[in-house]
Design a protein around this motif. Structure first.
Motif, mmCIF file in Angstrom:
data_model
loop_
_atom_site.group_PDB
_atom_site.id
_atom_site.type_symbol
_atom_site.label_atom_id
_atom_site.label_comp_id
_atom_site.label_asym_id
_atom_site.label_seq_id
_atom_site.Cartn_x
_atom_site.Cartn_y
_atom_site.Cartn_z
ATOM 1 N N GLY A 507 0.800 -1.234 0.000
ATOM 2 C CA GLY A 507 0.000 0.000 0.000
ATOM 3 C C GLY A 507 0.822 1.267 0.000
ATOM 4 O O GLY A 507 0.268 2.360 0.096
ATOM 5 N N TRP A 508 2.130 1.132 -0.044
ATOM 6 C CA TRP A 508 2.995 2.314 0.002
ATOM 7 C C TRP A 508 3.168 2.861 -1.400
ATOM 8 O O TRP A 508 3.909 2.331 -2.213
ATOM 9 N N GLY A 509 2.493 3.936 -1.716
ATOM 10 C CA GLY A 509 2.500 4.466 -3.077
ATOM 11 C C GLY A 509 3.555 5.511 -3.334
ATOM 12 O O GLY A 509 3.685 6.012 -4.451
ATOM 13 N N LEU A 510 4.343 5.861 -2.301
ATOM 14 C CA LEU A 510 5.331 6.915 -2.482
ATOM 15 C C LEU A 510 6.644 6.349 -3.006
ATOM 16 O O LEU A 510 7.040 5.250 -2.640
ATOM 17 N N PHE A 511 7.286 7.109 -3.853
ATOM 18 C CA PHE A 511 8.611 6.769 -4.362
ATOM 19 C C PHE A 511 8.642 5.366 -4.989
ATOM 20 O O PHE A 511 9.518 4.573 -4.723
ATOM 21 N N GLY A 512 7.652 5.058 -5.748
ATOM 22 C CA GLY A 512 7.673 3.811 -6.489
ATOM 23 C C GLY A 512 6.883 2.680 -5.888
ATOM 24 O O GLY A 512 6.691 1.670 -6.529
ATOM 25 N N GLY A 513 6.416 2.808 -4.652
ATOM 26 C CA GLY A 513 5.597 1.748 -4.054
ATOM 27 C C GLY A 513 6.432 0.557 -3.649
ATOM 28 O O GLY A 513 7.652 0.496 -3.839
ATOM 29 N N GLY A 527 -1.292 -0.535 10.212
ATOM 30 C CA GLY A 527 0.020 -0.967 10.681
ATOM 31 C C GLY A 527 0.825 0.198 11.226
ATOM 32 O O GLY A 527 1.529 0.069 12.239
ATOM 33 N N MET A 528 0.724 1.342 10.564
ATOM 34 C CA MET A 528 1.412 2.547 11.043
ATOM 35 C C MET A 528 0.864 2.993 12.395
ATOM 36 O O MET A 528 1.619 3.316 13.322
ATOM 37 N N VAL A 529 -0.451 2.998 12.502
ATOM 38 C CA VAL A 529 -1.086 3.388 13.772
ATOM 39 C C VAL A 529 -0.673 2.414 14.874
ATOM 40 O O VAL A 529 -0.348 2.815 15.998
ATOM 41 N N GLY A 530 -0.665 1.129 14.534
ATOM 42 C CA GLY A 530 -0.261 0.119 15.517
ATOM 43 C C GLY A 530 1.173 0.323 15.981
ATOM 44 O O GLY A 530 1.490 0.137 17.156
ATOM 45 N N ALA A 531 2.052 0.725 15.064
ATOM 46 C CA ALA A 531 3.453 0.970 15.434
ATOM 47 C C ALA A 531 3.553 2.111 16.433
ATOM 48 O O ALA A 531 4.296 2.032 17.426
ATOM 49 N N ALA A 532 2.799 3.164 16.199
ATOM 50 C CA ALA A 532 2.823 4.307 17.126
ATOM 51 C C ALA A 532 2.256 3.921 18.488
ATOM 52 O O ALA A 532 2.813 4.281 19.541
ATOM 53 N N LEU A 533 1.161 3.187 18.486
ATOM 54 C CA LEU A 533 0.544 2.779 19.754
ATOM 55 C C LEU A 533 1.483 1.876 20.551
ATOM 56 O O LEU A 533 1.628 2.035 21.770
ATOM 57 N N SER A 640 11.504 -0.660 0.898
ATOM 58 C CA SER A 640 11.491 0.765 0.622
ATOM 59 C C SER A 640 12.144 1.518 1.782
ATOM 60 O O SER A 640 11.688 1.433 2.919
ATOM 61 N N TRP A 641 13.206 2.226 1.484
ATOM 62 C CA TRP A 641 13.854 3.030 2.522
ATOM 63 C C TRP A 641 12.898 4.089 3.055
ATOM 64 O O TRP A 641 12.883 4.391 4.245
ATOM 65 N N SER A 642 12.126 4.694 2.145
ATOM 66 C CA SER A 642 11.222 5.765 2.583
ATOM 67 C C SER A 642 10.181 5.222 3.545
ATOM 68 O O SER A 642 9.850 5.864 4.564
ATOM 69 N N LEU A 643 9.673 4.012 3.293
ATOM 70 C CA LEU A 643 8.690 3.422 4.202
ATOM 71 C C LEU A 643 9.330 3.115 5.555
ATOM 72 O O LEU A 643 8.733 3.350 6.612
ATOM 73 N N ALA A 644 10.559 2.591 5.540
ATOM 74 C CA ALA A 644 11.244 2.285 6.800
ATOM 75 C C ALA A 644 11.462 3.555 7.619
ATOM 76 O O ALA A 644 11.268 3.563 8.849
ATOM 77 N N VAL A 645 11.835 4.642 6.944
ATOM 78 C CA VAL A 645 12.082 5.908 7.651
ATOM 79 C C VAL A 645 10.782 6.451 8.243
ATOM 80 O O VAL A 645 10.726 6.878 9.401
ATOM 81 N N VAL A 646 9.722 6.394 7.447
ATOM 82 C CA VAL A 646 8.438 6.922 7.926
ATOM 83 C C VAL A 646 7.894 6.090 9.090
ATOM 84 O O VAL A 646 7.435 6.633 10.101
ATOM 85 N N SER A 647 7.938 4.759 8.965
ATOM 86 C CA SER A 647 7.406 3.913 10.051
ATOM 87 C C SER A 647 8.230 4.076 11.331
ATOM 88 O O SER A 647 7.690 4.088 12.432
ATOM 89 N N ALA A 651 6.964 5.536 14.995
ATOM 90 C CA ALA A 651 7.225 4.886 16.284
ATOM 91 C C ALA A 651 7.914 5.853 17.249
ATOM 92 O O ALA A 651 7.574 5.914 18.434
ATOM 93 N N VAL A 652 8.877 6.616 16.730
ATOM 94 C CA VAL A 652 9.570 7.607 17.572
ATOM 95 C C VAL A 652 8.582 8.666 18.046
ATOM 96 O O VAL A 652 8.648 9.142 19.193
ATOM 97 N N LEU A 653 7.659 9.011 17.173
ATOM 98 C CA LEU A 653 6.621 9.989 17.556
ATOM 99 C C LEU A 653 5.782 9.449 18.711
ATOM 100 O O LEU A 653 5.447 10.177 19.651
#
Length: 809
Positions: A507-513, A527-533, A640-647, A651-653
């Protein structure tokens, strides 16, 4: 839409081979893996009969057996690594051939085999080098290798148990990457739990009983993961459930403990209905009513000979079993209550046995779910959605718990949601890899919580903990490692497996998916929300347990009434200051922390430039049965590096938000006021009505327990039971009484009128007539011959007259 998505899939989908992917001839350790579950099973028997006579009350049997099983599991793993890359021996006849046998008559059997072989171009040779249809030996050759990789060949050894109605019931083992991985995880975690328990439950009133069931629990799970047929899987599944019931209710004298055990048992029975329906459906639809063999069933599905409708029914029914066993929303409610059992048992249940059984079953029968739920080329299905909802909703519940074990329990539910979601989106390896990494850091966290509770005699973070860092620095370090791994921060284990799951959503559509098996964007967001929680509630847990001021002295008497002080009496009753745990508790924590740091590197993503290519995707290579005949064709997302950085940033947030609230605001106010605070007295929950309502919903666990206990069970025990009783008394009993009374009246009438009046009257009348006739006849019975002769002639005259009249007529 589906077709468009399908055409957009990456080109490196490795389809299932139609050649047999099984051999019966392999390394000794692979062929004899059945010894591994046998060892703890023997230990169970020995502990039961001789445990109380032994110096260590039976614990030595359990530790020795599981320790030996662990060594064998390692040797089996090493053998599998060699087998995976170097096996060139004979292949077994394809299990699908057996399944097909049920659909063809014998006269066409040979023709069918020959046509299959010709169509596939399989190298078929006899042991002597000649072709023979009676003794076929398939070998792994160049044609069996795809993309330059050696063909994936599982090892199956089975024997006939009995035969009934022409159906063979076999018992056997299936050894491949998935089962080898589970052997290692189960035996390692169980061994550490055994060692840890010698201190934690030392002096317990049922110490021997505890170790006996710990051994049986381990044996049951090992039996389950090695099963080569669905009938055996059902047996293992139920054995695991029975053992968990016994261990959760270990201190059954306290009602909350026995209630928790019953709740776990009954909730799992609900799912078991789905398990039986699903397995029966597979037996008839995919096994042709002839075989229970797992590989034959998977092969048949991959070859498209099973109707989609049957697969939908089977997948949906098995989904109910997964929801109950693996704590998926809305059948997860038993799992947090299962914390009533001893903490080492909780670690074993949550890390390596009970709750991962459902995830393992989906992974083992993956063609059923992949085809039945149309995972490929889709964007939503039941499995992925249930997993995503579980991931977020359970994570929210972890925020309102005061019991450290329940925080970890809801965390387990949430992480199981991650695994189910990954399987639902087609990220099979990511799901199994997360099961693998999660086992180590979650066992570490549970045993760490037990170490703290062992010191303060309570599991209540708000009343009895706080400031434990200065009392238990070693436990603190290991707990921090487990928390970071669970939060998914690099470079610890949870980061790599969580990131793979997010990649697998596609589902990651940025920078090539990221590619994958579909476009599961909603699940990526969950999954992103779960990581933050996850990151946030573990930060809260760490603060309340290890930071701030120690609050145990303020509630020394309250703790005596804490539910878990009663529920976990192995360490109740002591009264001393907190102190670091002993080596039998700490060493398992060190070992598990080491695994929580390192195991993530076993599956470094493809294209990771910091390591050689030969060290990338090692876990996937040895575990995933890519190209095997019993595994579906799945796509792998592109890292995807961009997905790893964002996720990671998310989590840091989550950590940052929780840190700001607890470490800055709450801790600052506590120091300023000299109070032992665990939350802000004027926080959002107290000032905002909406937040207060949401908090109330979470505290009440979405009112599911009220629904199950108050509404469903209450309605069943109350109105429904009363209505049933009224129907029983007034309708059923009334009908029966009326019928009975009417029958009595009819009987009495028949007796009075018919029996007495008619039948008895006729009989009595006949008797009287006969008696009167006899009396009259007595007058002619004189004994004189002339009288009898006169009567004879008179009679003859009458008969003659009658004869003449008849002739005249």
């Amino acid at each position: 839409m589906s077709s468009l998505l399908a055409t957009a899939l990456p080109l490196f989908i490795e389809g299932p081979s139609e050649v047999s992917s099984v051999t019966n001839d392999a390394n000794w350790f692979l062929e004899h893996a059945w010894i591994i579950p046998l060892l703890p099973a023997v230990s169970f028997v020995l502990i039961l009969f001789f445990g109380k006579r032994m110096p260590k009350k039976g614990a030595e049997f359990g530790i020795a057996a599981v320790g030996l099983a662990f060594v064998l599991a390692i040797l089996t793993g090493v053998s599998w690594i060699d087998h995976r890359d170097n096996f060139d021996g004979p292949l077994a006849e394809s299990p699908s051939t057996h399944a097909d046998d049920g659909h063809h008559d014998e006269g066409h059997h040979d023709d069918a085999e020959h046509s299959d072989e010709e169509a596939l171009g399989v190298a078929v040779i006899g042991p002597d080098g000649s072709s023979s249809s009676d003794d076929l030996v398939l070998t792994v050759d160049a044609e069996g290798e795809e993309g330059g990789e050696h063909a994936y060949v599982a090892v199956q050894k089975s024997t006939q148990w009995f035969q009934s109605g022409g159906i063979e019931f076999n018992a056997g083992i299936l050894v491949d990457g998935l089962s080898v991985m589970m052997l290692f995880v189960v035996t390692l975690i169980s061994l550490l739990v055994h060692i840890y328990s010698t201190d934690y439950v030392g002096g317990d009133r049922r110490y021997t009983h505890y170790f006996a069931f710990l051994s049986l629990f381990t044996a049951s799970m090992l039996f389950f993961v090695l099963s080569d047929n669905i009938l055996q899987m059902i047996v293992g599944w139920e054995l695991v459930g029975v053992c968990s019931f016994a261990l959760i209710g270990h201190w059954w004298e306290e009602k909350p403990n026995s209630d928790a055990a019953l709740k776990a048992f009954l909730t799992n029975r609900v799912g078991d209905v789905g398990l039986l329906v699903g397995m029966i459906t597979l037996f008839f639809a995919a096994g042709g009513g002839q075989t229970f063999d797992t590989l034959a069933i998977n092969n048949a599905i991959n070859q498209g000979v099973v109707s989609h409708t049957a697969l939908v029914v089977a997948a949906a029914a098995l989904m109910a079993a997964v929801m109950s066993k693996s704590g998926q929303f809305v059948l997860h409610t038993w799992l947090p209550d299962a914390m009533a059992g001893p903490t080492p048992v909780s670690a074993l249940i949550h890390a390596a046995t009970m709750v991962v059984a459902g995830i393992f079953m989906v992974a083992r029968l993956y063609p059923v779910f992949f085809e039945g739920m149309s995972i490929g080329g889709s964007s939503i299905n039941l499995l992925s959605t249930v997993g995503a909802v579980t991931l977020v909703f359970a994570g929210l519940l972890a925020f309102v718990q005061t019991d450290i074990k329940k925080v970890l329990a809801y965390s387990t539910v949430s992480q199981l949601g991650y695994m189910a979601m990954a399987l639902g989106v087609g990220a099979w390896t990511a799901a199994v890899f997360h099961l693998f990494t999660h086992a180590f850091f979650k066992a570490n966290l549970f045993l760490g919580s037990g170490s703290v509770a062992h010191a303060v005699h309570s599991f209540d973070m708000k009343k009895s903990m706080g400031g434990m860092k200065k009392f238990m620095p070693r436990t603190y370090v290991t707990f921090i490692i487990g928390s970071i791994a669970l939060a998914g921060l690099p470079p610890l284990a949870g980061f790599w497996s969580k990131d793979e799951i997010l990649v697998g959503t596609g589902g990651w559509g940025l920078f090539g998916g990221t590619g994958g098996n579909g476009a599961y964007t909603f699940h990526l967001l969950m999954g992103m929300v779960g990581a933050a929680l996850t990151a946030a509630y573990m930060t809260r847990c760490v603060y309340l347990t290890f930071h701030g001021e120690y609050r145990g002295n303020d509630h020394a008497h309250d703790d005596a009434h804490d539910p878990h002080s009663v529920a976990d009496p192995a360490h109740a009753g002591d009264s001393h200051d907190p102190h670091e745990s002993g080596p039998r508790i700490l060493w398992p924590l060190y070992i598990l922390s080491g695994f929580a740091i390192l195991v993530g590197f076993l599956n470094l993503p493809k294209g990771f430039q910091l390591v050689p290519e030969s060290l990338q995707l090692r876990f996937e290579h040895f575990i995933e049965p890519a190209g095997a005949s019993y595994f579906p064709a799945i796509a792998h997302g592109t890292p995807s590096w961009s997905l790893a950085v964002v996720s990671t940033a998310i989590a840091v947030l989550g950590i940052g938000g929780a840190y700001w609230y607890y470490f800055v605001k709450v801790d600052g106010l506590a120091k300023a006021t000299g109070q032992h605070l665990t939350e802000l007295p004027n926080g959002l929950v107290t000032t905002n009505k909406l937040a207060r309502t949401a908090h109330k919903v979470l505290v009440e666990k979405y009112y599911l327990d009220h629904l199950y206990t108050g509404v469903i069970a209450g309605f069943t025990k109350g109105p429904l039971a009363r209505a049933t009783y009224w129907v029983n008394q007034n309708i059923i009993d009334g009908t029966v009484d009326t019928v009975g009374e009417t029958s009595v009246k009819i009987g009495r009438g028949l007796y009075d009128k018919v029996d007495q009046g008619v039948i008895d009257g006729f009989v009595n009348g006949s008797g009287k007539v006969s008696d009167a006739t006899g009396q009259e006849l007595r007058h002619i019975n004189t004994g004189r011959v002339q009288n009898y002769a006169a009567l004879l002639f008179a009679g003859a005259a009458v008969l003659a007259g009658a004869f003449i009249v008849l002739l005249a007529l």
